[in-house]
Enzyme design. Structure first.
Site, PDB file in Angstrom:
ATOM      1  N   GLU A  40       0.864  -1.198   0.000  1.00 26.54           N
ATOM      2  CA  GLU A  40       0.000   0.000   0.000  1.00 26.54           C
ATOM      3  C   GLU A  40       0.892   1.238   0.000  1.00 26.54           C
ATOM      4  O   GLU A  40       1.853   1.316   0.767  1.00 26.54           O
ATOM      5  CB  GLU A  40      -0.929  -0.050   1.229  1.00 26.54           C
ATOM      6  CG  GLU A  40      -1.527   1.273   1.687  1.00 26.54           C
ATOM      7  CD  GLU A  40      -2.412   1.967   0.649  1.00 26.54           C
ATOM      8  OE1 GLU A  40      -3.244   1.312   0.030  1.00 26.54           O
ATOM      9  OE2 GLU A  40      -2.234   3.199   0.476  1.00 26.54           O
ATOM     10  N   ARG A 124     -16.433   5.167   7.263  1.00 29.55           N
ATOM     11  CA  ARG A 124     -15.391   4.416   6.541  1.00 29.55           C
ATOM     12  C   ARG A 124     -14.163   4.129   7.402  1.00 29.55           C
ATOM     13  O   ARG A 124     -13.651   3.014   7.432  1.00 29.55           O
ATOM     14  CB  ARG A 124     -14.927   5.219   5.316  1.00 29.55           C
ATOM     15  CG  ARG A 124     -15.878   5.209   4.190  1.00 29.55           C
ATOM     16  CD  ARG A 124     -15.436   6.178   3.117  1.00 29.55           C
ATOM     17  NE  ARG A 124     -16.417   6.240   2.057  1.00 29.55           N
ATOM     18  CZ  ARG A 124     -16.292   5.631   0.892  1.00 29.55           C
ATOM     19  NH1 ARG A 124     -15.213   4.943   0.603  1.00 29.55           N
ATOM     20  NH2 ARG A 124     -17.226   5.720  -0.032  1.00 29.55           N
ATOM     21  N   ARG A 208     -19.624  16.402   0.369  1.00 28.29           N
ATOM     22  CA  ARG A 208     -19.864  15.473   1.470  1.00 28.29           C
ATOM     23  C   ARG A 208     -19.915  16.236   2.772  1.00 28.29           C
ATOM     24  O   ARG A 208     -19.168  17.194   2.959  1.00 28.29           O
ATOM     25  CB  ARG A 208     -18.687  14.491   1.575  1.00 28.29           C
ATOM     26  CG  ARG A 208     -18.767  13.363   0.594  1.00 28.29           C
ATOM     27  CD  ARG A 208     -17.470  12.599   0.637  1.00 28.29           C
ATOM     28  NE  ARG A 208     -17.704  11.198   0.397  1.00 28.29           N
ATOM     29  CZ  ARG A 208     -16.790  10.378  -0.119  1.00 28.29           C
ATOM     30  NH1 ARG A 208     -15.598  10.805  -0.446  1.00 28.29           N
ATOM     31  NH2 ARG A 208     -17.073   9.115  -0.292  1.00 28.29           N
ATOM     32  N   ASP A 324     -12.361  -0.776  -7.617  1.00 25.87           N
ATOM     33  CA  ASP A 324     -12.377   0.383  -8.515  1.00 25.87           C
ATOM     34  C   ASP A 324     -11.304   0.304  -9.595  1.00 25.87           C
ATOM     35  O   ASP A 324     -11.444   0.927 -10.653  1.00 25.87           O
ATOM     36  CB  ASP A 324     -12.174   1.680  -7.705  1.00 25.87           C
ATOM     37  CG  ASP A 324     -13.471   2.196  -7.094  1.00 25.87           C
ATOM     38  OD1 ASP A 324     -14.453   1.429  -7.047  1.00 25.87           O
ATOM     39  OD2 ASP A 324     -13.494   3.370  -6.665  1.00 25.87           O
ATOM     40  N   ALA A 337     -18.278   0.068  -3.198  1.00 27.56           N
ATOM     41  CA  ALA A 337     -17.534  -0.663  -2.163  1.00 27.56           C
ATOM     42  C   ALA A 337     -18.102  -2.078  -2.014  1.00 27.56           C
ATOM     43  O   ALA A 337     -17.355  -3.040  -1.809  1.00 27.56           O
ATOM     44  CB  ALA A 337     -17.609   0.085  -0.839  1.00 27.56           C
TER      45      ALA A 337
HETATM   46  C1  LIG Z   1     -18.762  10.267  -2.738  1.00 27.42           C
HETATM   47  C2  LIG Z   1     -18.714   8.766  -2.783  1.00 27.42           C
HETATM   48  C3  LIG Z   1     -19.636   8.023  -2.054  1.00 27.42           C
HETATM   49  C4  LIG Z   1     -19.634   6.625  -2.125  1.00 27.42           C
HETATM   50  N1  LIG Z   1     -20.559   5.928  -1.415  1.00 27.42           N
HETATM   51  C5  LIG Z   1     -20.583   4.580  -1.501  1.00 27.42           C
HETATM   52  C6  LIG Z   1     -21.540   3.822  -0.767  1.00 27.42           C
HETATM   53  O1  LIG Z   1     -22.353   4.368  -0.016  1.00 27.42           O
HETATM   54  N2  LIG Z   1     -21.527   2.462  -0.892  1.00 27.42           N
HETATM   55  C7  LIG Z   1     -20.630   1.817  -1.687  1.00 27.42           C
HETATM   56  O2  LIG Z   1     -20.665   0.568  -1.778  1.00 27.42           O
HETATM   57  N3  LIG Z   1     -19.693   2.517  -2.397  1.00 27.42           N
HETATM   58  C8  LIG Z   1     -19.647   3.860  -2.319  1.00 27.42           C
HETATM   59  N4  LIG Z   1     -18.715   4.563  -3.009  1.00 27.42           N
HETATM   60  C9  LIG Z   1     -17.717   3.832  -3.829  1.00 27.42           C
HETATM   61  C10 LIG Z   1     -16.608   3.279  -2.952  1.00 27.42           C
HETATM   62  O3  LIG Z   1     -16.117   4.298  -2.115  1.00 27.42           O
HETATM   63  C11 LIG Z   1     -15.459   2.720  -3.815  1.00 27.42           C
HETATM   64  O4  LIG Z   1     -15.990   1.872  -4.812  1.00 27.42           O
HETATM   65  C12 LIG Z   1     -14.477   1.937  -2.974  1.00 27.42           C
HETATM   66  O5  LIG Z   1     -14.059   2.665  -1.838  1.00 27.42           O
HETATM   67  C13 LIG Z   1     -13.257   1.559  -3.818  1.00 27.42           C
HETATM   68  O6  LIG Z   1     -12.363   0.807  -3.031  1.00 27.42           O
HETATM   69  P1  LIG Z   1     -10.995   0.277  -3.673  1.00 27.42           P
HETATM   70  O7  LIG Z   1     -10.329  -0.491  -2.588  1.00 27.42           O
HETATM   71  O8  LIG Z   1     -11.243  -0.384  -4.974  1.00 27.42           O
HETATM   72  O9  LIG Z   1     -10.187   1.590  -4.001  1.00 27.42           O
HETATM   73  P2  LIG Z   1      -9.591   2.691  -3.011  1.00 27.42           P
HETATM   74  O10 LIG Z   1     -10.437   2.884  -1.834  1.00 27.42           O
HETATM   75  O11 LIG Z   1      -9.284   3.872  -3.861  1.00 27.42           O
HETATM   76  O12 LIG Z   1      -8.242   2.038  -2.490  1.00 27.42           O
HETATM   77  C14 LIG Z   1      -7.119   1.910  -3.337  1.00 27.42           C
HETATM   78  C15 LIG Z   1      -5.885   1.845  -2.458  1.00 27.42           C
HETATM   79  O13 LIG Z   1      -4.752   1.605  -3.298  1.00 27.42           O
HETATM   80  C16 LIG Z   1      -3.700   2.474  -2.920  1.00 27.42           C
HETATM   81  N5  LIG Z   1      -2.891   2.697  -4.134  1.00 27.42           N
HETATM   82  C17 LIG Z   1      -3.238   3.393  -5.236  1.00 27.42           C
HETATM   83  N6  LIG Z   1      -2.259   3.346  -6.159  1.00 27.42           N
HETATM   84  C18 LIG Z   1      -1.271   2.571  -5.631  1.00 27.42           C
HETATM   85  C19 LIG Z   1      -0.004   2.141  -6.111  1.00 27.42           C
HETATM   86  N7  LIG Z   1       0.443   2.475  -7.349  1.00 27.42           N
HETATM   87  N8  LIG Z   1       0.764   1.364  -5.298  1.00 27.42           N
HETATM   88  C20 LIG Z   1       0.313   0.998  -4.053  1.00 27.42           C
HETATM   89  N9  LIG Z   1      -0.877   1.396  -3.554  1.00 27.42           N
HETATM   90  C21 LIG Z   1      -1.674   2.158  -4.339  1.00 27.42           C
HETATM   91  C22 LIG Z   1      -4.386   3.727  -2.401  1.00 27.42           C
HETATM   92  O14 LIG Z   1      -3.554   4.444  -1.516  1.00 27.42           O
HETATM   93  C23 LIG Z   1      -5.606   3.146  -1.710  1.00 27.42           C
HETATM   94  O15 LIG Z   1      -5.368   2.855  -0.349  1.00 27.42           O
HETATM   95  C24 LIG Z   1     -18.689   5.965  -2.945  1.00 27.42           C
HETATM   96  C25 LIG Z   1     -17.736   6.706  -3.667  1.00 27.42           C
HETATM   97  C26 LIG Z   1     -17.746   8.096  -3.584  1.00 27.42           C
HETATM   98  C27 LIG Z   1     -16.735   8.868  -4.391  1.00 27.42           C
END
Ligand SMILES: Cc1cc2nc3c(=O)[nH]c(=O)nc-3n(C[C@H](O)[C@H](O)[C@H](O)COP(=O)(O)OP(=O)(O)OC[C@H]3O[C@@H](n4cnc5c(N)ncnc54)[C@H](O)[C@@H]3O)c2cc1C
Length: 445
Positions: A40, A124, A208, A324, A337
């Protein structure tokens, strides 16, 4: 701590990214005794201080990943505060009208969306604090920003990862959980300039707010403040639900943007409460009051997604994308999420299958994962855009004033598609496809 089963696996997985996708996947892999390491870029597992809702499909996915995830959720999850609203997902209201009447006018729902679980949300950061405690520290490598990967650059043809600090690491496969701006996505696509490599601006931005509940109750009344509401409008909408066991009112408003997002690098930019109030100038008092409660200086969030150029393949050899990184979506379904946790459930169960034993089996596993998960991921991204149009009176063929029943029906159908997903059937389908690929020696889709 997740149970660490004896493993018969002669491979190790590297998970890039410690957000909801990476952390839940790691917990599930650890439960199955599958060797894994997390890399991370941040200083730890961190999340922003806002709410996130988890719908029934997401909770079922947590159960499949590991009981500890569900326990974490149950510890910090918050329902609607009124028992009679237990099964309410959203009371849907007319945000332009509500509050124009006398002081008792708190808005009358146009309709109510329900499911068995109602609205379940967490703060979160609190949820991630709980989940991160389940992951042994020796599996976590922080301040490791992935720069590039050599697919067979390691010893005995292992995958070699290169980090920004000059260090390297090896694994038998890489799962990219690195979020919306995923570096792993670029690597899977084979070209940084591939149209699907960057996410694109959906021309909607959001605000937000997390507000102490007593202030929200004073402004909106108990019913609207303590239970989930979705306020429709023209060119904007707003939704809210309680978090922190009901101590905090969490709201999110989204506004259509005729222009482009001004920054190439930042997804959030500072703005003011006054600007937000200007965006909601045509709304009724019940909506405006919510912005009057947020701080004077607030952030504006750009909503990007992968909808213009859906990622054509989630896998490449022994690299695969989850969360994502694979299907970045706007938040209008409240499901991004949840889909991360679904990915973690499906991928971990496929990797745990007894026929996946050696590094040579992983490409077939990832190709089958891509085949079973990509259609659903792509659907979410497009459906989320459509939901926003429905909320904001911009949906083709629908007039928000005249077609309330049509809107209710379409929203209900789309939410049901999120909520009712049969995860066990998906896992079964993925495994059957994977077995065929393993038998035939074919890995690509
Ligand atoms: C305003 C808003 C409201 C939302 N509300 C909801 C909801 O109510 N319910 C729901 O289900 N979803 C919701 N979502 C969507 C949800 O937040 C995301 O789909 C989810 O958090 C994505 O998680 P992730 O782990 O895929 O990515 P992220 O949370 O972006 O995590 C990616 C991680 O990878 C790390 N990283 C990035 N690049 C690198 C690299 N090159 N090397 C090492 N580490 C790296 C980052 O630091 C981060 O910790 C919402 C989104 C937004 C914007």
């Amino acid at each position: 701590m997740a149970t660490q089963n004896q493993t018969k696996k002669s491979f190790e997985i590297a998970v890039i990214g410690g957000g909801i996708a990476g952390a839940t996947l790691a917990v599930a892999l650890i439960k199955h005794g599958i060797p894994c390491q997390i890399y991370e870029q941040g200083h730890g597992f961190s999340e922003i201080g806002a709410g996130v809702a988890f719908s029934p499909n997401a909770l079922r996915a947590m159960d499949i990943c590991d009981a500890s995830l569900r326990a974490a959720f149950d510890k910090v999850g918050t329902h609607n505060q009124w028992p009679q609203k237990h099964d309410v997902y959203f009371d849907v209201l007319d945000g332009m009208a509500a509050g124009h009447g006398d002081e008792n006018d708190k808005g009358t729902p146009l309709f109510t969306l329900t499911n068995d679980q109602g609205m379940d949300a967490v703060h979160r950061a609190h949820f991630m604090d709980e989940v991160s405690q389940v992951i042994p520290k020796d599996r976590c490598h922080f301040r490791k920003h992935l720069d590039r990967i050599e697919e067979t650059g390691g010893q005995n043809g292992r995958v070699k990862m290169f980090f920004h600090d000059g260090s390297t690491a090896e694994a038998d496969a890489v799962v990219g959980c690195d979020g919306i701006k995923s570096r792993t996505r670029q690597i899977v696509l084979g070209d940084d300039h591939h149209p699907s490599a960057p996410p694109s601006y959906t021309h909607v931005y959001g605000y937000r707010g997390v507000i102490p509940m007593e202030q929200a109750v004073a402004a909106l009344g108990e019913e609207r403040a303590q239970n989930s509401c979705l306020w429709l409008g023209k060119g904007a909408h707003i939704l809210s639900y309680p978090v922190d066991g009901g101590k905090t009112f969490n709201m999110f408003g989204a506004v259509v943007d005729k222009g482009d997002w001004p920054s190439q690098t930042e997804l959030t930019l500072p703005t003011t409460r006054e600007e937000a109030l200007r965006d909601y100038a045509d709304f009724g008092p019940m909506v405006k009051k919510q912005f009057e409660l947020v701080g004077e200086n607030i952030d504006k969030w750009a909503l990007f997604d992968t909808g213009d150029h859906p990622v054509p393949q989630f896998n490449k050899g022994r690299i695969v994308l989850c969360g994502d990184a694979a299907h970045a979506t706007t938040p209008h379904h409240g499901a991004g999420a949840g889909f991360c946790v679904e990915d973690s459930a499906v991928l971990s169960e496929m990797l745990a299958d007894e026929r996946v034993r050696s590094p040579e089996d992983l490409a077939a596993c990832f190709a089958a994962f891509d085949a079973v998960r990509r259609p659903r991921g792509h659907w979410l991204v497009q459906s989320s855009r459509r939901m926003c149009e429905l909320y904001q009176d911009r949906a083709e063929g629908v007039d928000q004033k005249k077609d309330v029943e049509k809107i209710r029906k379409e929203m209900e159908e789309r939410f049901q598609k999120v909520w009712s997903y049969d995860l066990n059937a998906a896992i079964q389908e993925g495994k059957e496809d994977m077995h065929k690929r393993l038998q035939s020696g074919a890995s690509s889709s």
